[in-house]
Design a protein around this motif. Structure first.
Motif, PDB file in Angstrom:
ATOM      1  N   LEU A 136       0.824  -1.211   0.000  1.00  0.00           N
ATOM      2  CA  LEU A 136       0.000   0.000   0.000  1.00  0.00           C
ATOM      3  C   LEU A 136       0.860   1.264   0.000  1.00  0.00           C
ATOM      4  N   THR A 137       1.959   1.249   0.726  1.00  0.00           N
ATOM      5  CA  THR A 137       2.853   2.411   0.761  1.00  0.00           C
ATOM      6  C   THR A 137       3.465   2.669  -0.609  1.00  0.00           C
ATOM      7  N   ILE A 138       3.923   1.613  -1.273  1.00  0.00           N
ATOM      8  CA  ILE A 138       4.508   1.769  -2.607  1.00  0.00           C
ATOM      9  C   ILE A 138       3.455   2.249  -3.592  1.00  0.00           C
ATOM     10  N   THR A 139       2.248   1.696  -3.516  1.00  0.00           N
ATOM     11  CA  THR A 139       1.171   2.105  -4.416  1.00  0.00           C
ATOM     12  C   THR A 139       0.797   3.559  -4.191  1.00  0.00           C
ATOM     13  N   LEU A 140       0.670   3.954  -2.935  1.00  0.00           N
ATOM     14  CA  LEU A 140       0.328   5.347  -2.629  1.00  0.00           C
ATOM     15  C   LEU A 140       1.418   6.297  -3.104  1.00  0.00           C
ATOM     16  N   ALA A 141       2.673   5.915  -2.922  1.00  0.00           N
ATOM     17  CA  ALA A 141       3.775   6.759  -3.382  1.00  0.00           C
ATOM     18  C   ALA A 141       3.746   6.893  -4.914  1.00  0.00           C
TER      19      ALA A 141
ATOM     20  N   LEU B 205       3.222  10.395  -6.877  1.00  0.00           N
ATOM     21  CA  LEU B 205       4.203  10.860  -7.849  1.00  0.00           C
ATOM     22  C   LEU B 205       3.569  11.107  -9.218  1.00  0.00           C
ATOM     23  N   LEU B 206       2.651  10.231  -9.609  1.00  0.00           N
ATOM     24  CA  LEU B 206       1.972  10.442 -10.890  1.00  0.00           C
ATOM     25  C   LEU B 206       1.086  11.684 -10.856  1.00  0.00           C
ATOM     26  N   LEU B 207       0.431  11.928  -9.730  1.00  0.00           N
ATOM     27  CA  LEU B 207      -0.385  13.139  -9.631  1.00  0.00           C
ATOM     28  C   LEU B 207       0.490  14.388  -9.649  1.00  0.00           C
ATOM     29  N   GLN B 208       1.635  14.313  -9.010  1.00  0.00           N
ATOM     30  CA  GLN B 208       2.524  15.473  -8.936  1.00  0.00           C
ATOM     31  C   GLN B 208       3.266  15.719 -10.254  1.00  0.00           C
TER      32      GLN B 208
ATOM     33  N   GLU C  15       2.003  15.251 -15.660  1.00  0.00           N
ATOM     34  CA  GLU C  15       2.048  16.098 -16.864  1.00  0.00           C
ATOM     35  C   GLU C  15       3.461  16.138 -17.484  1.00  0.00           C
ATOM     36  N   PRO C  16       4.505  16.438 -16.723  1.00  0.00           N
ATOM     37  CA  PRO C  16       5.838  16.441 -17.329  1.00  0.00           C
ATOM     38  C   PRO C  16       6.260  15.056 -17.840  1.00  0.00           C
ATOM     39  N   LEU C  17       5.872  14.009 -17.138  1.00  0.00           N
ATOM     40  CA  LEU C  17       6.227  12.672 -17.594  1.00  0.00           C
ATOM     41  C   LEU C  17       5.523  12.307 -18.891  1.00  0.00           C
ATOM     42  N   SER C  18       4.258  12.692 -19.018  1.00  0.00           N
ATOM     43  CA  SER C  18       3.535  12.378 -20.247  1.00  0.00           C
ATOM     44  C   SER C  18       4.089  13.188 -21.422  1.00  0.00           C
ATOM     45  N   ASN C  19       4.618  14.377 -21.158  1.00  0.00           N
ATOM     46  CA  ASN C  19       5.215  15.172 -22.223  1.00  0.00           C
ATOM     47  C   ASN C  19       6.496  14.553 -22.762  1.00  0.00           C
ATOM     48  N   LEU C  20       7.162  13.745 -21.951  1.00  0.00           N
ATOM     49  CA  LEU C  20       8.360  13.078 -22.428  1.00  0.00           C
ATOM     50  C   LEU C  20       8.060  12.044 -23.510  1.00  0.00           C
TER      51      LEU C  20
END
Length: 50
Positions: free
Chosen positions: A28-33, A37-40, A43-48
């Motif tokens: 659960l901790t890894i999933t939440l992290a 991270l994806l919420l934060q 956008e920049p990751l998808s632009n890559l």
């Protein structure tokens, strides 16, 4: 065959439950992290890749 062995089934079950609970907490901790991270940085990751 002896039936009065030194094994306590309740202790074995408690150890299994403890291991399962720790594994679930780590998962659960890894999933939440990952979600945070994806919420934060989603956008920049998808632009890559686009």
């Amino acid at each position: 065959m002896r039936t009065d062995s030194g094994h306590d089934p309740l202790a074995i079950d408690r150890e299994g439950v403890r291991t399962t609970a720790i594994s679930l907490a780590v998962w659960l901790t890894i999933t939440l992290a990952a979600v945070l991270l994806l919420l934060q940085f989603g956008e920049p990751l998808s632009n890559l890749f686009v």
